[in-house]
Design a protein around this motif. Structure first.
Motif, PDB file in Angstrom:
ATOM      1  N   SER A 119     -60.302  -8.235 -49.036  1.00  0.00           N
ATOM      2  CA  SER A 119     -59.699  -7.256 -48.114  1.00  0.00           C
ATOM      3  C   SER A 119     -58.176  -7.343 -48.043  1.00  0.00           C
ATOM      4  O   SER A 119     -57.531  -6.458 -47.464  1.00  0.00           O
ATOM      5  CB  SER A 119     -60.273  -7.445 -46.704  1.00  0.00           C
ATOM      6  OG  SER A 119     -60.028  -8.766 -46.227  1.00  0.00           O
ATOM      7  N   ASP A 120     -57.560  -8.368 -48.626  1.00  0.00           N
ATOM      8  CA  ASP A 120     -56.100  -8.506 -48.500  1.00  0.00           C
ATOM      9  C   ASP A 120     -55.383  -7.562 -49.471  1.00  0.00           C
ATOM     10  O   ASP A 120     -56.004  -7.010 -50.400  1.00  0.00           O
ATOM     11  CB  ASP A 120     -55.667  -9.962 -48.693  1.00  0.00           C
ATOM     12  CG  ASP A 120     -55.862 -10.472 -50.127  1.00  0.00           C
ATOM     13  OD1 ASP A 120     -55.918  -9.646 -51.058  1.00  0.00           O
ATOM     14  OD2 ASP A 120     -55.960 -11.699 -50.310  1.00  0.00           O
ATOM     15  N   PRO A 121     -54.076  -7.371 -49.276  1.00  0.00           N
ATOM     16  CA  PRO A 121     -53.305  -6.463 -50.152  1.00  0.00           C
ATOM     17  C   PRO A 121     -52.865  -7.123 -51.462  1.00  0.00           C
ATOM     18  O   PRO A 121     -52.100  -6.528 -52.213  1.00  0.00           O
ATOM     19  CB  PRO A 121     -52.091  -6.102 -49.291  1.00  0.00           C
ATOM     20  CG  PRO A 121     -51.886  -7.311 -48.434  1.00  0.00           C
ATOM     21  CD  PRO A 121     -53.255  -7.837 -48.119  1.00  0.00           C
ATOM     22  N   GLY A 122     -53.327  -8.328 -51.685  1.00  0.00           N
ATOM     23  CA  GLY A 122     -52.980  -9.012 -52.919  1.00  0.00           C
ATOM     24  C   GLY A 122     -51.890 -10.053 -52.764  1.00  0.00           C
ATOM     25  O   GLY A 122     -51.642 -10.834 -53.683  1.00  0.00           O
ATOM     26  N   GLN A 179     -53.480  -1.572 -59.167  1.00  0.00           N
ATOM     27  CA  GLN A 179     -53.876  -1.066 -60.474  1.00  0.00           C
ATOM     28  C   GLN A 179     -55.216  -1.625 -60.978  1.00  0.00           C
ATOM     29  O   GLN A 179     -55.882  -0.987 -61.789  1.00  0.00           O
ATOM     30  CB  GLN A 179     -52.771  -1.400 -61.503  1.00  0.00           C
ATOM     31  CG  GLN A 179     -51.446  -0.708 -61.213  1.00  0.00           C
ATOM     32  CD  GLN A 179     -50.327  -1.220 -62.109  1.00  0.00           C
ATOM     33  OE1 GLN A 179     -50.566  -1.975 -63.049  1.00  0.00           O
ATOM     34  NE2 GLN A 179     -49.096  -0.811 -61.816  1.00  0.00           N
ATOM     35  N   GLU A 180     -55.586  -2.804 -60.528  1.00  0.00           N
ATOM     36  CA  GLU A 180     -56.797  -3.442 -61.019  1.00  0.00           C
ATOM     37  C   GLU A 180     -57.789  -3.651 -59.878  1.00  0.00           C
ATOM     38  O   GLU A 180     -57.406  -3.765 -58.707  1.00  0.00           O
ATOM     39  CB  GLU A 180     -56.471  -4.794 -61.671  1.00  0.00           C
ATOM     40  CG  GLU A 180     -55.543  -4.689 -62.873  1.00  0.00           C
ATOM     41  CD  GLU A 180     -55.294  -6.044 -63.530  1.00  0.00           C
ATOM     42  OE1 GLU A 180     -56.163  -6.930 -63.398  1.00  0.00           O
ATOM     43  OE2 GLU A 180     -54.239  -6.208 -64.171  1.00  0.00           O
ATOM     44  N   SER A 181     -59.057  -3.706 -60.250  1.00  0.00           N
ATOM     45  CA  SER A 181     -60.086  -3.940 -59.236  1.00  0.00           C
ATOM     46  C   SER A 181     -60.093  -5.406 -58.846  1.00  0.00           C
ATOM     47  O   SER A 181     -59.598  -6.276 -59.566  1.00  0.00           O
ATOM     48  CB  SER A 181     -61.464  -3.555 -59.791  1.00  0.00           C
ATOM     49  OG  SER A 181     -61.864  -4.453 -60.807  1.00  0.00           O
ATOM     50  N   LYS A 182     -60.664  -5.695 -57.705  1.00  0.00           N
ATOM     51  CA  LYS A 182     -60.779  -7.079 -57.248  1.00  0.00           C
ATOM     52  C   LYS A 182     -61.608  -7.909 -58.230  1.00  0.00           C
ATOM     53  O   LYS A 182     -61.314  -9.084 -58.474  1.00  0.00           O
ATOM     54  CB  LYS A 182     -61.405  -7.120 -55.852  1.00  0.00           C
ATOM     55  CG  LYS A 182     -60.516  -6.574 -54.743  1.00  0.00           C
ATOM     56  CD  LYS A 182     -59.325  -7.491 -54.485  1.00  0.00           C
ATOM     57  CE  LYS A 182     -58.533  -7.043 -53.269  1.00  0.00           C
ATOM     58  NZ  LYS A 182     -57.358  -7.916 -52.990  1.00  0.00           N
ATOM     59  N   ASP A 183     -62.627  -7.307 -58.801  1.00  0.00           N
ATOM     60  CA  ASP A 183     -63.458  -8.039 -59.761  1.00  0.00           C
ATOM     61  C   ASP A 183     -62.655  -8.415 -60.998  1.00  0.00           C
ATOM     62  O   ASP A 183     -62.780  -9.529 -61.523  1.00  0.00           O
ATOM     63  CB  ASP A 183     -64.676  -7.205 -60.168  1.00  0.00           C
ATOM     64  CG  ASP A 183     -65.789  -7.253 -59.129  1.00  0.00           C
ATOM     65  OD1 ASP A 183     -65.678  -8.055 -58.174  1.00  0.00           O
ATOM     66  OD2 ASP A 183     -66.765  -6.491 -59.269  1.00  0.00           O
TER      67      ASP A 183
END
Length: 756
Positions: A119-122, A179-183
């Motif tokens: 859930s974080d913004p990265g 740009q990328e998924s969490k997975d």
């Protein structure tokens, strides 16, 4: 007014005067610059400047290409059972897609490093700020980064500790999260992290710590690997001190407790988990020994399947081979016990020259289940199993018969060529052309031995050169070559000329080639192409490998008939050393000119193995094997057959099919068909092979021409096959002017039938 009232009046007047003085006076010193309004303004301006600078930085910094370390991976080569055979490359990493990592193992890494990852913004601004402050103060590496930031550091940046690197990490992490998924980010993090033991990425770590593939990791083992990331050297349980063991166990418990908190792990299951002590460290498998030959052959096959050298060099491939670990061990043991233990290269120069190559193939699918390439790839780089610079010699003879049967060929007088067809077996007998004239080729038999009139079966048993030289001309040399190449011989091999000498196997061939040819015969005429590759994968990419079995290249009847005839070579001929009790075996020996190579190639219904022995002198020069291990001439029925028998006895281990399922009416495995000739029907003695002889030790073919011996003055009879060769052939052939002469090529005189 009393004194008290007067004093109060003065004090009140003074206070009034003081207030008026302040209003009238001016501010002095630092107070002129820092009012609460001004301080607030300063902070707001600084904030706006930082935001502006960050916006500029955000648009100025692009997501870079991956760094070299992050993309460097090893190629992993495995046995057919999945156990690791070898790894190549400087970096021990094998990236795997997230789909191969069990879900609960994925969660161990999130629980260990970044519980709010999904859930974080990265980024963690507070953690990044703390890291920059600690960097400025020289306090070294500090925690607080998110999984995304750690992935960016591993994959895109470097491990240096500078403020500029931390700022880039912050910006790139924000962009990557968009740009990328969490997975994808989680997979990148797990695959790029260093776990200790020279293991980069979770697959290498799973192998290094628990000797298993990532798919088989338990949640407890995953939690250990997630815990060890914090301090790989200190937390390696097998080499850690008491404090290191205590800390990694604490970290392991912390990971699992966080998983329970996030509802990724049931509390009851958590309570039952025990700390999974990893195995001891082991060296990374290299490419010495036979593994080097396997890897090189796999590379060659991958190139044919469209995997370029550059793609392979980039690493990250998991390449599973068809090599059966047990069979491979048995083949290496057979070579050692039957030959190399007997060699004394310091005492006998010839023993330095002896090289062995062997290939064992499953005839049903073409899988190379065992291969011996030589002393080891780092000692003798040329792979003896695939080298094609030595002559296969008489192992080629069955292909001549196969061509005769496939093309329904006949002798000069129109007699169909079959197992019981009679030929002149005298040494140096001139080969006759279709017009009855000599073709300038008269090969000697081994020891210049004359056999007189003999059947094709007996000629195969005893590897009689003169018979197969004539048969090749009867069939047609071009047809023989076509059949041979259809079966799997290399049409471009050196020495494969359309000439009578072809019948002696003077072209080049490798044990791999001959194993493929005989596997096609074993597979009832359907093409078998030996291959070492079982599968090749990189990430989500799977290489499409060519079919190893194909269409019928010769009829089943022709293939099965040749198989049947070759059982006689084992039962009563030059291949008797390979007999297996209760097991049907077909095969053929071979010994080349000047004893430079010796062969035995043979098969059961379930396994085909070709063993070649080569004399290799300095600079790769072909030299004689005579005298090897203190003996005399080396022939195919000697060391090669002994290696074959020792290996096959262990490799089969009483398993598999005992008998061939053959569709044939000829050969050693079945009774011959009744002859239609008057001679055959007149007596049992005339339907038998006209000559019987003890099998020679082997054959010694040569391409040289010699003057013919005197042919018999009376034509021999045509008879059935002989299943026994136990006596010396007669010096004078018996005479019987009334017998049929079909299939006899003796250049005979007197009452003999002229062949045209």
């Amino acid at each position: 007014m009393g004194r008290a009232e007067e004093r109060r009046a003065r004090q009140k007047s003074a206070r009034r005067a003081g207030k008026g003085g302040k209003k009238a006076g001016k501010k002095t010193g630092i107070r002129r610059f820092f009012t609460w309004k001004m301080v607030l303004g300063y902070f707001l301006s600084m904030g706006l400047l930082l935001i502006g600078a960050f916006i500029v930085l955000y648009f100025w910094v692009d997501v870079p290409n991956a760094n070299a370390l992050a993309t460097a991976e090893a190629n992993v080569y495995k046995y057919s059972d999945g156990s690791i055979m070898a790894k190549t490359g400087k970096i021990n990493r094998e990236s795997v897609p997230l789909s191969k990592i069990p879900k609960e193992v994925q969660h161990t890494f999130v629980a260990a490093e970044n519980k709010d990852f999904y859930s974080d913004p990265g980024v963690s601004f507070t953690g990044t700020a703390r890291g920059m402050i600690n960097t400025l103060l020289g306090r070294g590496k500090q925690g607080g980064s998110t999984i995304t930031q750690q992935y960016v550091k591993n994959y895109y940046l470097s491990q240096e500790q500078t403020v500029s690197r931390k700022l880039k990490e912050l910006v790139i992490s924000l962009k990557v999260d968009q740009q990328e998924s969490k997975d994808d980010i989680l997979a990148g993090y797990i695959n790029t992290s260093y776990y200790g033991r020279n293991a980069y990425g979770i697959q290498a770590a799973a192998r290094a710590y628990y000797n298993k593939d990532v798919e088989k990791l338990t949640v407890a083992q995953g939690a250990y690997l997630a815990a060890v990331l914090q301090a790989p050297s200190q937390y390696d349980y097998s080499v850690a001190g008491p404090n290191g063991k205590r800390l990694v166990e604490q970290r392991w418990n912390y990971v699992l407790d966080n998983m329970v908190e996030k509802h990724w792990l049931d509390a009851g299951e958590r309570a039952g988990l025990k700390f999974p002590v990893p195995g001891d460290p082991r060296p990374t498998p290299g490419v010495d020994g036979q593994a080097g030959y396997f890897v090189e052959l796999a590379k060659q096959e991958l190139a044919k399947s469209g995997v370029s050298e550059d793609e392979l060099a980039a690493g990250g491939w998991t390449i599973t081979l068809n090599i059966d670990k047990k069979k491979q061990q048995e083949l290496e043991k057979a070579v050692r016990t039957q030959l190399t233990d007997k060699l004394k290269p310091k005492a006998r120069t010839v023993d330095k020259h002896a090289q062995v190559g062997a290939v064992s193939v499953n005839p049903k699918n073409g899988a190379i289940v065992a291969m011996y390439g030589g002393a080891g790839a780092t000692k003798h780089w040329t792979n003896n199993a695939t080298r094609a610079d030595y002559q296969p010699a008489s192992t080629f003879k069955p292909l001549i018969l196969a061509s005769a049967l496939e093309n329904e060929s006949t002798t000069e007088d129109g007699t169909p060529i079959r197992a019981n067809t009679v030929y002149d077996g005298d040494s140096k007998r001139p080969v006759k052309g279709q017009d009855g004239g000599e073709v300038g080729f008269a090969p000697p038999n081994e020891d210049n031995r004359d056999y007189g009139r003999i059947t094709v079966q007996t000629a195969m048993n005893n590897s009689v050169n003169s018979v197969f030289a004539q048969m090749a001309v009867d069939v047609g040399l071009s047809k023989v070559k076509k059949t041979a190449t259809d079966l799997g011989m290399n049409a471009k091999a050196g020495g494969f000329d359309v000439a009578p000498a072809m019948s002696l196997g003077v072209m080049g061939a490798s044990p791999k080639d001959m194993a493929g040819v005989y596997a096609t015969l074993d597979n009832h005429g359907k093409k078998v192409t030996p291959t070492i590759l079982k599968s090749a994968e990189k990430g989500d990419r799977t290489v499409e490998l060519p079919d190893t079995t194909g269409d019928e290249v010769i009829s089943r009847t022709a293939a099965d008939s040749v198989t049947s005839v070759m059982t006689g070579v084992v039962d009563q001929g030059t291949g008797s050393a390979v007999k297996q009790k209760g097991q049907a075996v077909a095969g053929k020996t071979g010994t080349s000119d000047d004893n430079k190579s010796a062969w035995f190639t043979g098969y059961t219904p379930d396994l085909v193995t070709s063993v070649g022995m080569f004399g290799e002198g300095q600079g790769g020069k072909q030299v004689t094997l005579t005298g090897t291990a203190g003996g005399g001439r080396v022939n195919g029925g000697g060391f090669p057959a002994q290696i074959w028998a020792a290996y096959m006895g262990s490799a089969l281990d009483g398993e598999g099919t005992a008998k061939f399922d053959l569709d044939t009416d000829m050969g050693a495995a079945v009774p011959p068909p009744p002859s239609s000739s008057s001679a055959a029907s007149s007596s049992a003695s005339e339907s038998a092979d006209p000559t019987t002889s003890a099998p020679p030790t082997d054959e010694s073919p040569t391409a040289s021409s010699s003057a013919p011996t005197t042919p018999p003055t009376t034509p021999p009879s045509s008879g059935g096959e002989s299943s026994t060769d136990t006596t010396t052939p007669p010096t004078t052939p018996p005479t019987s002017p009334s017998v049929d002469t079909r299939g006899f090529h003796g250049g005979s005189t007197g009452t003999s039938k002229k062949h045209g």
